[in-house]
Design a protein around this motif. Structure first.
Motif, PDB file in Angstrom:
ATOM      1  N   VAL A   6      -5.292 -11.726   7.399  1.00 28.74           N
ATOM      2  CA  VAL A   6      -5.397 -10.969   6.150  1.00 28.74           C
ATOM      3  C   VAL A   6      -6.870 -10.728   5.812  1.00 28.74           C
ATOM      4  O   VAL A   6      -7.261  -9.622   5.418  1.00 28.74           O
ATOM      5  N   ARG A   7      -7.707 -11.732   5.987  1.00 20.76           N
ATOM      6  CA  ARG A   7      -9.149 -11.552   5.757  1.00 20.76           C
ATOM      7  C   ARG A   7      -9.719 -10.468   6.669  1.00 20.76           C
ATOM      8  O   ARG A   7     -10.488  -9.613   6.235  1.00 20.76           O
ATOM      9  N   GLU A   8      -9.324 -10.497   7.935  1.00 20.46           N
ATOM     10  CA  GLU A   8      -9.789  -9.475   8.889  1.00 20.46           C
ATOM     11  C   GLU A   8      -9.289  -8.087   8.494  1.00 20.46           C
ATOM     12  O   GLU A   8     -10.015  -7.095   8.608  1.00 20.46           O
ATOM     13  N   TYR A   9      -8.056  -8.025   8.035  1.00 23.53           N
ATOM     14  CA  TYR A   9      -7.462  -6.765   7.595  1.00 23.53           C
ATOM     15  C   TYR A   9      -8.311  -6.134   6.484  1.00 23.53           C
ATOM     16  O   TYR A   9      -8.696  -4.967   6.563  1.00 23.53           O
ATOM     17  N   PHE A  10      -8.610  -6.929   5.460  1.00 20.89           N
ATOM     18  CA  PHE A  10      -9.394  -6.397   4.356  1.00 20.89           C
ATOM     19  C   PHE A  10     -10.846  -6.142   4.749  1.00 20.89           C
ATOM     20  O   PHE A  10     -11.449  -5.175   4.284  1.00 20.89           O
ATOM     21  N   ALA A  11     -11.406  -6.970   5.601  1.00 24.01           N
ATOM     22  CA  ALA A  11     -12.786  -6.757   6.053  1.00 24.01           C
ATOM     23  C   ALA A  11     -12.925  -5.399   6.737  1.00 24.01           C
ATOM     24  O   ALA A  11     -13.930  -4.704   6.562  1.00 24.01           O
ATOM     25  N   SER A  12     -11.900  -4.998   7.490  1.00 27.04           N
ATOM     26  CA  SER A  12     -11.992  -3.729   8.203  1.00 27.04           C
ATOM     27  C   SER A  12     -11.524  -2.527   7.388  1.00 27.04           C
ATOM     28  O   SER A  12     -12.078  -1.442   7.523  1.00 27.04           O
ATOM     29  N   LEU A  13     -10.530  -2.697   6.523  1.00 25.99           N
ATOM     30  CA  LEU A  13      -9.963  -1.551   5.803  1.00 25.99           C
ATOM     31  C   LEU A  13     -10.382  -1.424   4.342  1.00 25.99           C
ATOM     32  O   LEU A  13     -10.370  -0.325   3.788  1.00 25.99           O
ATOM     33  N   ALA A  14     -10.715  -2.532   3.706  1.00 27.09           N
ATOM     34  CA  ALA A  14     -11.050  -2.509   2.276  1.00 27.09           C
ATOM     35  C   ALA A  14     -11.977  -3.684   1.969  1.00 27.09           C
ATOM     36  O   ALA A  14     -11.568  -4.663   1.333  1.00 27.09           O
ATOM     37  N   PRO A  15     -13.226  -3.624   2.427  1.00 30.83           N
ATOM     38  CA  PRO A  15     -14.129  -4.765   2.256  1.00 30.83           C
ATOM     39  C   PRO A  15     -14.415  -5.143   0.809  1.00 30.83           C
ATOM     40  O   PRO A  15     -14.901  -6.243   0.547  1.00 30.83           O
ATOM     41  N   ASP A  16     -14.089  -4.267  -0.124  1.00 34.28           N
ATOM     42  CA  ASP A  16     -14.302  -4.581  -1.542  1.00 34.28           C
ATOM     43  C   ASP A  16     -13.203  -5.486  -2.105  1.00 34.28           C
ATOM     44  O   ASP A  16     -13.346  -6.026  -3.201  1.00 34.28           O
ATOM     45  N   VAL A  17     -12.106  -5.665  -1.373  1.00 36.97           N
ATOM     46  CA  VAL A  17     -11.013  -6.528  -1.826  1.00 36.97           C
ATOM     47  C   VAL A  17     -11.292  -7.953  -1.345  1.00 36.97           C
ATOM     48  O   VAL A  17     -11.478  -8.193  -0.158  1.00 36.97           O
ATOM     49  N   THR A  18     -11.300  -8.881  -2.278  1.00 33.92           N
ATOM     50  CA  THR A  18     -11.587 -10.279  -1.978  1.00 33.92           C
ATOM     51  C   THR A  18     -10.305 -11.087  -1.891  1.00 33.92           C
ATOM     52  O   THR A  18      -9.455 -10.999  -2.778  1.00 33.92           O
ATOM     53  N   CYS A  99       3.014 -11.276   2.861  1.00 38.27           N
ATOM     54  CA  CYS A  99       2.405 -10.093   2.255  1.00 38.27           C
ATOM     55  C   CYS A  99       2.452  -8.945   3.256  1.00 38.27           C
ATOM     56  O   CYS A  99       2.719  -9.166   4.439  1.00 38.27           O
ATOM     57  N   PRO A 100       2.156  -7.726   2.822  1.00 32.40           N
ATOM     58  CA  PRO A 100       2.189  -6.588   3.739  1.00 32.40           C
ATOM     59  C   PRO A 100       0.866  -6.355   4.471  1.00 32.40           C
ATOM     60  O   PRO A 100       0.658  -5.297   5.056  1.00 32.40           O
ATOM     61  N   PHE A 101      -0.034  -7.335   4.464  1.00 28.81           N
ATOM     62  CA  PHE A 101      -1.360  -7.189   5.061  1.00 28.81           C
ATOM     63  C   PHE A 101      -1.510  -8.088   6.287  1.00 28.81           C
ATOM     64  O   PHE A 101      -0.972  -9.182   6.323  1.00 28.81           O
ATOM     65  N   GLY A 102      -2.278  -7.642   7.276  1.00 29.61           N
ATOM     66  CA  GLY A 102      -2.596  -8.478   8.424  1.00 29.61           C
ATOM     67  C   GLY A 102      -1.406  -8.853   9.277  1.00 29.61           C
ATOM     68  O   GLY A 102      -1.353  -9.944   9.824  1.00 29.61           O
ATOM     69  N   LEU A 103      -0.465  -7.940   9.414  1.00 29.79           N
ATOM     70  CA  LEU A 103       0.741  -8.209  10.202  1.00 29.79           C
ATOM     71  C   LEU A 103       0.445  -8.103  11.698  1.00 29.79           C
ATOM     72  O   LEU A 103      -0.391  -7.293  12.108  1.00 29.79           O
ATOM     73  N   PRO A 104       1.138  -8.897  12.527  1.00 27.56           N
ATOM     74  CA  PRO A 104       0.884  -8.840  13.967  1.00 27.56           C
ATOM     75  C   PRO A 104       1.347  -7.531  14.612  1.00 27.56           C
ATOM     76  O   PRO A 104       0.827  -7.119  15.636  1.00 27.56           O
ATOM     77  N   SER A 105       2.350  -6.894  14.006  1.00 26.29           N
ATOM     78  CA  SER A 105       2.814  -5.592  14.487  1.00 26.29           C
ATOM     79  C   SER A 105       3.341  -4.805  13.286  1.00 26.29           C
ATOM     80  O   SER A 105       3.627  -5.361  12.234  1.00 26.29           O
ATOM     81  N   SER A 106       3.469  -3.542  13.490  1.00 25.80           N
ATOM     82  CA  SER A 106       3.869  -2.647  12.405  1.00 25.80           C
ATOM     83  C   SER A 106       5.319  -2.894  11.982  1.00 25.80           C
ATOM     84  O   SER A 106       6.215  -3.015  12.821  1.00 25.80           O
ATOM     85  N   LEU A 107       5.516  -3.003  10.674  1.00 25.84           N
ATOM     86  CA  LEU A 107       6.853  -3.089  10.079  1.00 25.84           C
ATOM     87  C   LEU A 107       6.944  -2.024   9.000  1.00 25.84           C
ATOM     88  O   LEU A 107       5.941  -1.736   8.334  1.00 25.84           O
ATOM     89  N   PRO A 108       8.131  -1.459   8.764  1.00 24.53           N
ATOM     90  CA  PRO A 108       8.270  -0.557   7.626  1.00 24.53           C
ATOM     91  C   PRO A 108       8.045  -1.351   6.335  1.00 24.53           C
ATOM     92  O   PRO A 108       8.570  -2.456   6.175  1.00 24.53           O
ATOM     93  N   ILE A 109       7.247  -0.783   5.438  1.00 25.97           N
ATOM     94  CA  ILE A 109       6.921  -1.452   4.174  1.00 25.97           C
ATOM     95  C   ILE A 109       7.333  -0.535   3.024  1.00 25.97           C
ATOM     96  O   ILE A 109       7.020   0.661   3.021  1.00 25.97           O
ATOM     97  N   TYR A 110       8.015  -1.129   2.052  1.00 29.13           N
ATOM     98  CA  TYR A 110       8.487  -0.398   0.880  1.00 29.13           C
ATOM     99  C   TYR A 110       8.044  -1.146  -0.367  1.00 29.13           C
ATOM    100  O   TYR A 110       8.163  -2.365  -0.432  1.00 29.13           O
ATOM    101  N   CYS A 111       7.533  -0.403  -1.338  1.00 28.61           N
ATOM    102  CA  CYS A 111       7.127  -1.007  -2.613  1.00 28.61           C
ATOM    103  C   CYS A 111       8.048  -0.492  -3.703  1.00 28.61           C
ATOM    104  O   CYS A 111       8.217   0.727  -3.863  1.00 28.61           O
ATOM    105  N   ASP A 112       8.646  -1.410  -4.430  1.00 31.61           N
ATOM    106  CA  ASP A 112       9.552  -1.029  -5.507  1.00 31.61           C
ATOM    107  C   ASP A 112       8.767  -0.428  -6.662  1.00 31.61           C
ATOM    108  O   ASP A 112       7.652  -0.868  -6.973  1.00 31.61           O
ATOM    109  N   VAL A 113       9.355   0.555  -7.320  1.00 26.22           N
ATOM    110  CA  VAL A 113       8.705   1.239  -8.432  1.00 26.22           C
ATOM    111  C   VAL A 113       8.384   0.296  -9.596  1.00 26.22           C
ATOM    112  O   VAL A 113       7.563   0.635 -10.449  1.00 26.22           O
ATOM    113  N   SER A 114       8.975  -0.893  -9.619  1.00 25.29           N
ATOM    114  CA  SER A 114       8.677  -1.871 -10.676  1.00 25.29           C
ATOM    115  C   SER A 114       7.193  -2.248 -10.688  1.00 25.29           C
ATOM    116  O   SER A 114       6.656  -2.648 -11.719  1.00 25.29           O
TER     117      SER A 114
END
Length: 152
Positions: A6-18, A99-114
């Motif tokens: 997850v840290r690597e995911y954010f470091a590469s895609l969104a470095p502003d997210v801690t 969480c939906p971040f830093g997954l080993p392989s792609s999965l379909p991800i859905y976010c509820d409107v809530s």
């Protein structure tokens, strides 16, 4: 390893997210809300499910529950919760840290409107004591998720 992915995911895609690591467990919605001083519904709960043969992630507001009818109407199958070992196999994240971040392989991800009710939500970050603060719309964009209405 999961927290690191997850840290690597954010470091590469969104470095502003801690990635926030707490002393206290944030494995449940209640614990996470207390640890991050937010409303329980601001906790973005990620559930790993099977719909037919498809494994997918659904991210919902913390206290919301899946509505089986809405889920079946949207995905064409009844939701089936995966066991802890299966969840780790598909996500690399332990229950309570999924969480939906830093997954080993792609999965379909859905976010509820809530989740749209909040400017900022707090999803887990690959460990039972790690999370991030992020806008729901940015989470959807980063994870290439789709908005759905599958909760009560």
């Amino acid at each position: 390893m999961s927290l690191e992915s997850v840290r690597e995911y954010f470091a590469s895609l969104a470095p502003d997210v801690t990635v926030l690591v707490t002393e206290a467990s944030s494995a449940t919605v209640t614990q996470a809300a207390e640890a991050h001083a937010v409303d329980p519904d601001q906790i973005a709960k990620t559930i790993c499910l099977k719909a037919g043969d498809t494994v997918l992630l659904v991210v919902t507001a913390g206290t919301k529950r899946l509505d089986n009818r809405k889920f079946r109407d949207r995905f064409g199958a009844k939701p089936r919760m995966l066991g802890a070992e299966e969840v780790v196999e598909f996500t690399s994240h332990p229950i309570g840290g999924v969480c939906p971040f830093g997954l080993p392989s792609s999965l379909p991800i859905y976010c509820d409107v809530s989740l749209k009710n909040y400017v900022e939500v707090v999803p887990a970050a690959g460990a039972t004591n790690a999370a991030v603060r992020i806008s729901p719309h940015r989470m959807v964009a980063l994870t290439v998720a789709e908005w759905v209405d599958v909760c009560q």
